[in-house]
Design a protein around this motif. Structure first.
Motif, PDB file in Angstrom:
ATOM      1  N   ALA A 304     -52.988  28.172  39.415  1.00 58.30           N
ATOM      2  CA  ALA A 304     -52.086  29.327  39.372  1.00 58.30           C
ATOM      3  C   ALA A 304     -52.211  30.007  38.023  1.00 58.30           C
ATOM      4  N   ALA A 305     -52.274  31.338  38.028  1.00 63.00           N
ATOM      5  CA  ALA A 305     -52.513  32.097  36.805  1.00 63.00           C
ATOM      6  C   ALA A 305     -51.434  31.857  35.758  1.00 63.00           C
ATOM      7  N   ALA A 306     -50.179  31.891  36.154  1.00 68.68           N
ATOM      8  CA  ALA A 306     -49.091  31.739  35.187  1.00 68.68           C
ATOM      9  C   ALA A 306     -49.134  30.367  34.528  1.00 68.68           C
ATOM     10  N   ASP A 307     -49.408  29.332  35.323  1.00 73.83           N
ATOM     11  CA  ASP A 307     -49.475  27.981  34.773  1.00 73.83           C
ATOM     12  C   ASP A 307     -50.619  27.857  33.783  1.00 73.83           C
ATOM     13  N   PHE A 308     -51.793  28.359  34.156  1.00 69.50           N
ATOM     14  CA  PHE A 308     -52.959  28.256  33.278  1.00 69.50           C
ATOM     15  C   PHE A 308     -52.732  29.017  31.978  1.00 69.50           C
ATOM     16  N   ARG A 309     -52.163  30.206  32.061  1.00 69.48           N
ATOM     17  CA  ARG A 309     -51.950  30.990  30.839  1.00 69.48           C
ATOM     18  C   ARG A 309     -50.973  30.288  29.910  1.00 69.48           C
ATOM     19  N   SER A 310     -49.886  29.794  30.448  1.00 60.96           N
ATOM     20  CA  SER A 310     -48.897  29.108  29.616  1.00 60.96           C
ATOM     21  C   SER A 310     -49.497  27.881  28.936  1.00 60.96           C
ATOM     22  N   ILE A 311     -50.269  27.111  29.688  1.00 57.32           N
ATOM     23  CA  ILE A 311     -50.874  25.898  29.147  1.00 57.32           C
ATOM     24  C   ILE A 311     -51.870  26.226  28.043  1.00 57.32           C
ATOM     25  N   VAL A 312     -52.716  27.207  28.280  1.00 64.22           N
ATOM     26  CA  VAL A 312     -53.715  27.577  27.281  1.00 64.22           C
ATOM     27  C   VAL A 312     -53.036  28.077  26.006  1.00 64.22           C
ATOM     28  N   SER A 313     -52.067  28.942  26.144  1.00 60.23           N
ATOM     29  CA  SER A 313     -51.372  29.469  24.969  1.00 60.23           C
ATOM     30  C   SER A 313     -50.697  28.358  24.182  1.00 60.23           C
ATOM     31  N   ASP A 314     -50.023  27.453  24.896  1.00 59.68           N
ATOM     32  CA  ASP A 314     -49.327  26.356  24.226  1.00 59.68           C
ATOM     33  C   ASP A 314     -50.302  25.435  23.507  1.00 59.68           C
ATOM     34  N   ASN A 315     -51.415  25.125  24.164  1.00 58.96           N
ATOM     35  CA  ASN A 315     -52.368  24.196  23.560  1.00 58.96           C
ATOM     36  C   ASN A 315     -53.089  24.806  22.360  1.00 58.96           C
ATOM     37  N   LEU A 316     -53.397  26.076  22.418  1.00 58.28           N
ATOM     38  CA  LEU A 316     -54.011  26.721  21.254  1.00 58.28           C
ATOM     39  C   LEU A 316     -53.038  26.760  20.084  1.00 58.28           C
ATOM     40  N   ALA A 317     -51.766  26.957  20.373  1.00 65.95           N
ATOM     41  CA  ALA A 317     -50.756  26.931  19.312  1.00 65.95           C
ATOM     42  C   ALA A 317     -50.639  25.533  18.713  1.00 65.95           C
ATOM     43  N   GLN A 318     -50.691  24.507  19.559  1.00 69.18           N
ATOM     44  CA  GLN A 318     -50.651  23.126  19.067  1.00 69.18           C
ATOM     45  C   GLN A 318     -51.839  22.837  18.156  1.00 69.18           C
ATOM     46  N   SER A 319     -53.018  23.298  18.551  1.00 66.76           N
ATOM     47  CA  SER A 319     -54.212  23.079  17.734  1.00 66.76           C
ATOM     48  C   SER A 319     -54.089  23.765  16.383  1.00 66.76           C
ATOM     49  N   GLY A 320     -53.479  24.939  16.381  1.00 69.39           N
ATOM     50  CA  GLY A 320     -53.253  25.614  15.111  1.00 69.39           C
ATOM     51  C   GLY A 320     -52.347  24.815  14.193  1.00 69.39           C
ATOM     52  N   THR A 321     -51.414  24.080  14.782  1.00 66.13           N
ATOM     53  CA  THR A 321     -50.488  23.256  13.993  1.00 66.13           C
ATOM     54  C   THR A 321     -51.163  22.005  13.457  1.00 66.13           C
ATOM     55  N   THR A 322     -51.964  21.330  14.289  1.00 68.83           N
ATOM     56  CA  THR A 322     -52.575  20.059  13.891  1.00 68.83           C
ATOM     57  C   THR A 322     -53.858  20.242  13.089  1.00 68.83           C
ATOM     58  N   GLY A 323     -54.502  21.406  13.230  1.00 66.45           N
ATOM     59  CA  GLY A 323     -55.800  21.598  12.601  1.00 66.45           C
ATOM     60  C   GLY A 323     -56.930  21.025  13.423  1.00 66.45           C
ATOM     61  N   SER A 324     -56.616  20.443  14.579  1.00 68.19           N
ATOM     62  CA  SER A 324     -57.626  19.918  15.482  1.00 68.19           C
ATOM     63  C   SER A 324     -58.115  21.052  16.377  1.00 68.19           C
ATOM     64  N   SER A 325     -58.917  20.721  17.392  1.00 69.38           N
ATOM     65  CA  SER A 325     -59.297  21.709  18.391  1.00 69.38           C
ATOM     66  C   SER A 325     -58.706  21.288  19.725  1.00 69.38           C
ATOM     67  N   SER A 326     -58.552  22.263  20.616  1.00 67.60           N
ATOM     68  CA  SER A 326     -57.990  21.976  21.930  1.00 67.60           C
ATOM     69  C   SER A 326     -58.983  21.193  22.772  1.00 67.60           C
ATOM     70  N   THR A 327     -58.445  20.409  23.693  1.00 68.01           N
ATOM     71  CA  THR A 327     -59.292  19.678  24.647  1.00 68.01           C
ATOM     72  C   THR A 327     -58.933  20.134  26.048  1.00 68.01           C
ATOM     73  N   TRP A 328     -59.957  20.303  26.889  1.00 66.12           N
ATOM     74  CA  TRP A 328     -59.755  20.771  28.254  1.00 66.12           C
ATOM     75  C   TRP A 328     -60.459  19.802  29.203  1.00 66.12           C
ATOM     76  N   VAL A 329     -59.749  19.409  30.253  1.00 66.35           N
ATOM     77  CA  VAL A 329     -60.315  18.442  31.191  1.00 66.35           C
ATOM     78  C   VAL A 329     -59.688  18.643  32.563  1.00 66.35           C
ATOM     79  N   PHE A 330     -60.509  18.529  33.612  1.00 66.83           N
ATOM     80  CA  PHE A 330     -60.023  18.619  34.988  1.00 66.83           C
ATOM     81  C   PHE A 330     -60.229  17.323  35.771  1.00 66.83           C
ATOM     82  N   SER A 331     -61.241  16.557  35.430  1.00 62.71           N
ATOM     83  CA  SER A 331     -61.529  15.327  36.161  1.00 62.71           C
ATOM     84  C   SER A 331     -61.941  14.231  35.191  1.00 62.71           C
ATOM     85  N   ASN A 332     -61.669  12.990  35.577  1.00 62.35           N
ATOM     86  CA  ASN A 332     -62.188  11.832  34.855  1.00 62.35           C
ATOM     87  C   ASN A 332     -62.158  10.621  35.777  1.00 62.35           C
TER      88      ASN A 332
END
Length: 567
Positions: A304-332
């Motif tokens: 769903a577009a709204a879910d994906f946008r919210s998640i991406v925005s939140d995770n990029l903001a988190q990475s800005g706080t930690t100095g790390s990079s975002s991680t993306w995964v769909f399967s494992n």
């Protein structure tokens, strides 16, 4: 060996991991080079040209250590050796060198929460008895009841059944997972020193980084009076929980970070930390800790577009706080493959693992739209690969593999299935075997090219059409889409940022621009949408619009599809 010898094709770039495409290999199910039905290092070595052509930056190798396979290799007998069924240390060195020569880095799994019950320490603890130094490395307690005949608490393990097992002399040991996986006591100095030795052992052999299993579980503080299972479930996971995500776990990882930084470039690590909030996840990804932590937010979201946008925005903001990079995964190796999940009804906020109920119900064909699931999976993957940060891919997703649901009970191997009954089986379904079925390499053969003598889990007949052989010369195949996107990703990847294109984005559409002027557009809906002008770099499906070269022609993006454009 030094880094120059181990990795002649790789630059000593300390930031290589920040936007890497990492491919997870579950070694027993990737490729069998010895013909015994079990994947091995020889098989991996034989498939390095395939990995190189795929365009990945690193391999994450799930456990390959000596193991009784009570939990797919996550019950480790010896952290500094290779299971003889999988290979030898010499073959490990050969594999590491061959990967590095091909320009691919190597990450290995470390399992620090528990050992196998066959580990020399645990066998020593059993022999040494109550009050011994050997038992301090684990969590032994006296039982309840008149004669200690009851477990110290009524806790249940992750895989079902009691979390405490009684030994011959009457004491009980804690195992939050399978009975064969006794939890370590990280208050013990021996445990600390031994894992530092292990990290250096593999780093010295050319390993570039580590994936840390159950990273949030090491530090424990049980106290004298154990809470009941009901009380335990109500305790907040705010850094003070007796078992999970305690604040002092980060003291362990600061110790590990000092070891990682002994090497040039520094060894990297990524935490598997299932914690309650982004704020709790942040310390695992800090520069003084492991440096990166998995986000499973996209994996758990509906398409769903709204879910994906919210998640991406939140995770990029988190990475800005930690100095790390975002991680993306769909399967494992632990979840239902995303091509299957996206063909099922939306989870819509329901708890539990998406797709597990379908498996528990026997994987009925009338319960899934496989074609739609694969279309969405391809679209989601292109969306993922366009994002700033690192992408973690699971073997077989590049073939568009679905979950294998129909595995006979007698052939299942996952303790999540073996330790439960039909009456007690939860929404985790029939376990994780369905995503661990050995890969199909050819259209025919006793194991579709996995090996010369069958496979350790049964492969369905439909694997033939999803084999590497069937897909590698088809320009419309999922494999070719992955190859195209991964190679483009290397060329296009710039600064770790994006800008949402508000004009193109809408209720069912997400569009964002990356540095360098290229655009990702994903249509989460069912109706086609009009696209702007631009060079098509890669698309998850054929675009609409006849005669797109003609003046005034309109190009459209179908539903459940993604395209990358260069303006």
């Amino acid at each position: 060996m030094n880094d120059e010898q181990a990795a002649p094709a790789l630059a000593a770039d300390p930031a290589w991991w920040r936007q890497a495409a990492v491919y997870q290999i579950y070694p027993r199910s990737f490729a069998d080079g010895t013909g015994d039905g079990i994947g091995d290092l020889r098989g991996i070595i034989s498939r390095i040209p395939y990995l190189q052509e795929l365009g990945i930056d690193a391999v994450w190798l799930s456990p390959f250590y000596p193991s009784a396979l009570a939990d797919g290799g996550y019950d480790v007998d010896d952290y500094r050796d290779v299971d003889p069924r999988i290979g030898t240390l010499e073959e490990f060195d050969e594999m590491a060198t061959a990967l590095h020569t091909a320009g691919i880095r190597l990450i290995v799994d470390i399992v620090p929460n528990h050992t196998s019950d066959r580990h020399r320490w645990f066998q020593e603890a059993l022999a040494a008895g109550r009050g011994s130094r050997a038992r301090e490395r684990y969590i032994f307690r006296e039982g309840r009841g008149e004669n200690g005949e009851l477990p110290p608490a009524d806790w249940e393990s992750i895989f079902g059944g009691p979390a405490w097992t009684q030994v011959e002399d009457g004491q009980w040991y804690l195992h939050l997972f399978a009975t064969e996986q006794p939890d370590l006591n990280w208050k013990d100095a021996d445990v600390h020193e031994d894992f530092l030795h292990t990290l250096r052992f593999w780093s010295d052999r050319g390993v570039d980084g580590f994936r840390i299993d159950v990273a949030h579980g090491l530090a424990k503080d049980l106290g004298e009076q154990l809470p009941s299972a009901a009380e335990l479930a109500e305790l907040p996971q705010d850094g003070t929980h007796p078992l999970w995500d305690r604040d002092e776990v980060h003291e362990i990882y600061a110790e590990w970070r000092r070891v990682f930084d002994e090497y040039t470039p520094p060894r990297i690590a990524v935490a598997e930390a299932w914690v309650g909030s982004p704020e709790r996840r942040a310390p695992y990804a800090s520069a003084t800790g492991l440096g990166q932590a998995f986000s499973f937010d996209l994996l758990e979201a509906d398409f769903a577009a709204a879910d994906f946008r919210s998640i991406v925005s939140d995770n990029l903001a988190q990475s800005g706080t930690t100095g790390s990079s975002s991680t993306w995964v769909f399967s494992n190796h632990d979840v239902v493959r995303h091509a299957t999940r996206y063909g099922l009804p939306p989870r819509a906020g329901r708890p539990g693992k998406q797709g597990a109920d379908w498996i528990l119900d026997g994987g009925r064909e009338d319960g899934i739209d496989k074609e739609l699931g694969l279309r969405r999976a391809r679209a989601a993957t292109l969306f993922e690969l366009a994002l700033p940060g690192s992408a973690y891919l699971y073997q077989g997703e590049e073939l568009g593999l679905h979950e294998v649901a129909e595995i006979p009970d007698e052939q299942r191997q996952d303790p999540a299935f073996l330790r439960t009954t039909p009456e007690t089986r939860s929404s985790d379904g029939l376990g994780r075997d369905g995503c661990r079925v050995p890969l199909p390499w050819t259209r025919e053969g006793s194991s579709f090219g996995f090996g010369t003598d069958g496979a350790h889990l049964p492969q369905p007949a439909w694997f033939a059409g999803f084999s590497v052989e069937a897909e590698e010369d088809d320009p419309t195949s999922t494999l070719e889409m992955y190859r195209r996107a991964l190679h483009l990703r290397r060329e296009l990847q710039g600064a770790e940022s994006l800008v949402w294109d508000e004009e193109l984005s809408g209720e069912d559409v997400l569009a964002f621009e990356r540095p360098g002027g290229w655009l990702n557009v994903t249509n989460f809906g069912s109706e086609p949408v009009e696209l702007p002008a631009g060079e098509v770099l890669v698309a998850s499906t054929e675009l609409g619009g006849a005669g797109v070269e003609a003046a005034g022609a309109t190009r459209t993006l179908p539903g459940a599809a993604t395209v990358w454009l260069r303006r």
